[in-house]
Motif scaffolding. Structure first.
Motif, PDB file in Angstrom:
ATOM      1  N   TRP A  47       0.801  -1.141   0.097  1.00 31.05           N
ATOM      2  CA  TRP A  47      -0.197  -0.062   0.057  1.00 31.05           C
ATOM      3  C   TRP A  47       0.708   1.326   0.031  1.00 31.05           C
ATOM      4  N   GLU A  48       0.539   2.112  -0.787  1.00 32.01           N
ATOM      5  CA  GLU A  48       1.254   3.398  -1.088  1.00 32.01           C
ATOM      6  C   GLU A  48       1.729   4.147   0.516  1.00 32.01           C
ATOM      7  N   ASP A  49       3.104   4.382   0.437  1.00 35.99           N
ATOM      8  CA  ASP A  49       3.510   5.054   1.704  1.00 35.99           C
ATOM      9  C   ASP A  49       4.319   6.269   1.426  1.00 35.99           C
ATOM     10  N   ASP A  50       5.040   5.990   0.355  1.00 36.86           N
ATOM     11  CA  ASP A  50       5.958   7.234  -0.049  1.00 36.86           C
ATOM     12  C   ASP A  50       5.914   7.398  -1.672  1.00 36.86           C
ATOM     13  N   VAL A  51       5.074   7.570  -2.345  1.00 38.48           N
ATOM     14  CA  VAL A  51       4.840   7.759  -3.773  1.00 38.48           C
ATOM     15  C   VAL A  51       4.879   9.015  -4.424  1.00 38.48           C
ATOM     16  N   PRO A  52       5.973   9.621  -4.858  1.00 38.98           N
ATOM     17  CA  PRO A  52       6.330  10.824  -4.894  1.00 38.98           C
ATOM     18  C   PRO A  52       5.625  11.262  -6.501  1.00 38.98           C
ATOM     19  N   ASP A  53       5.274  12.332  -6.856  1.00 40.16           N
ATOM     20  CA  ASP A  53       4.866  12.731  -8.155  1.00 40.16           C
ATOM     21  C   ASP A  53       6.161  12.961  -8.959  1.00 40.16           C
ATOM     22  N   GLY A  54       6.240  12.464 -10.220  1.00 41.19           N
ATOM     23  CA  GLY A  54       7.271  12.495 -10.947  1.00 41.19           C
ATOM     24  C   GLY A  54       7.221  13.870 -11.859  1.00 41.19           C
ATOM     25  N   GLU A  55       8.390  14.162 -12.557  1.00 44.52           N
ATOM     26  CA  GLU A  55       8.142  15.400 -13.365  1.00 44.52           C
ATOM     27  C   GLU A  55       7.730  14.927 -14.906  1.00 44.52           C
ATOM     28  N   GLN A  56       8.068  13.604 -15.228  1.00 43.56           N
ATOM     29  CA  GLN A  56       7.850  13.145 -16.646  1.00 43.56           C
ATOM     30  C   GLN A  56       6.721  12.147 -16.521  1.00 43.56           C
ATOM     31  N   THR A  57       6.696  11.153 -15.496  1.00 42.34           N
ATOM     32  CA  THR A  57       5.921  10.171 -15.359  1.00 42.34           C
ATOM     33  C   THR A  57       6.007   9.778 -13.719  1.00 42.34           C
ATOM     34  N   ASP A  58       5.065   8.921 -13.368  1.00 47.05           N
ATOM     35  CA  ASP A  58       5.194   8.348 -12.042  1.00 47.05           C
ATOM     36  C   ASP A  58       4.299   7.246 -11.875  1.00 47.05           C
ATOM     37  N   PHE A  59       4.072   6.506 -10.807  1.00 48.91           N
ATOM     38  CA  PHE A  59       3.036   5.529 -10.517  1.00 48.91           C
ATOM     39  C   PHE A  59       1.546   6.111 -10.715  1.00 48.91           C
ATOM     40  N   ARG A  60       1.380   7.161 -10.003  1.00 54.61           N
ATOM     41  CA  ARG A  60       0.076   7.734 -10.098  1.00 54.61           C
ATOM     42  C   ARG A  60      -0.531   8.060 -11.542  1.00 54.61           C
ATOM     43  N   ARG A  61       0.292   8.648 -12.314  1.00 56.21           N
ATOM     44  CA  ARG A  61      -0.150   8.739 -13.857  1.00 56.21           C
ATOM     45  C   ARG A  61      -0.137   7.498 -14.500  1.00 56.21           C
ATOM     46  N   ALA A  62       0.638   6.449 -14.280  1.00 55.80           N
ATOM     47  CA  ALA A  62       0.519   5.455 -14.888  1.00 55.80           C
ATOM     48  C   ALA A  62      -0.668   4.574 -15.134  1.00 55.80           C
ATOM     49  N   VAL A  63      -1.505   4.821 -13.867  1.00 60.15           N
ATOM     50  CA  VAL A  63      -2.769   4.225 -13.402  1.00 60.15           C
ATOM     51  C   VAL A  63      -3.891   5.243 -13.548  1.00 60.15           C
ATOM     52  N   ALA A  64      -3.585   6.512 -13.781  1.00 62.28           N
ATOM     53  CA  ALA A  64      -4.529   7.626 -13.856  1.00 62.28           C
ATOM     54  C   ALA A  64      -5.289   7.666 -12.541  1.00 62.28           C
ATOM     55  N   ALA A  65      -4.660   7.572 -11.691  1.00 63.03           N
ATOM     56  CA  ALA A  65      -5.002   7.608 -10.111  1.00 63.03           C
ATOM     57  C   ALA A  65      -5.728   8.846  -9.955  1.00 63.03           C
ATOM     58  N   GLU A  66      -6.673   8.977  -9.144  1.00 58.47           N
ATOM     59  CA  GLU A  66      -7.609  10.122  -8.779  1.00 58.47           C
ATOM     60  C   GLU A  66      -7.055  10.399  -7.484  1.00 58.47           C
ATOM     61  N   LYS A  67      -7.371  11.975  -7.043  1.00 64.60           N
ATOM     62  CA  LYS A  67      -6.778  12.296  -5.924  1.00 64.60           C
ATOM     63  C   LYS A  67      -7.284  11.723  -4.444  1.00 64.60           C
ATOM     64  N   ASP A  68      -8.248  10.855  -4.619  1.00 65.01           N
ATOM     65  CA  ASP A  68      -8.555  10.164  -3.354  1.00 65.01           C
ATOM     66  C   ASP A  68      -8.309   8.795  -3.524  1.00 65.01           C
TER      67      ASP A  68
END
Length: 126
Positions: A47-68
């Motif tokens: 489960w996410e603990d320390d998942v930073p936003d990246g400048e080019q891409t990141d885990f969150r963008r890879a799965v189109a995660a929503e804010k919640d």
């Protein structure tokens, strides 16, 4: 080849609503029992603990995660690809797969996954 374990890894990244962590964990335990029954060696649900936003891409963008939503990074190790492939066919044909809840705790369309051949593995004591 030294340092290479003969194993196959199936990995996934997905987004789960933050308030559905327990729902996800219960579903994962249920599914993972099937994987273990059919030859998986090890399973990790993280489960996410320390998942930073990246400048080019990141885990969150890879799965189109929503804010919640929180990111889940999951993997299953198998003895080899043949065991994985045979297990996958058996699991998909298993009647218990009909019991997957209609209200899944994540959107499977936004999950990314793949199988990986291990080229190096190390553990304490090697």
């Amino acid at each position: 080849m030294a340092g290479v374990a003969a194993m196959y890894v199936m990995g996934a990244v997905l987004a789960v609503k933050a308030d559905r962590e327990n729902d996800y964990l219960e579903m994962a335990k249920w599914m993972n029992a099937l994987f273990l029954e059919h030859g998986a060696l090890e399973i990790a649900e993280n489960w996410e603990d320390d998942v930073p936003d990246g400048e080019q891409t990141d885990f969150r963008r890879a799965v189109a995660a929503e804010k919640d939503e929180k990111i889940v990074f999951s993997w299953i190790t198998w003895p080899d690809k043949a065991t994985h492939d045979a297990a996958h066919a058996k699991i998909m044909a298993d009647e218990r797969m009909n019991d997957i809840p209609a209200d899944m705790p994540f959107d499977g369309k936004r999950m990314i996954y793949g199988g990986f051949r291990t080229i190096y593995h190390a553990s304490k004591g090697d």
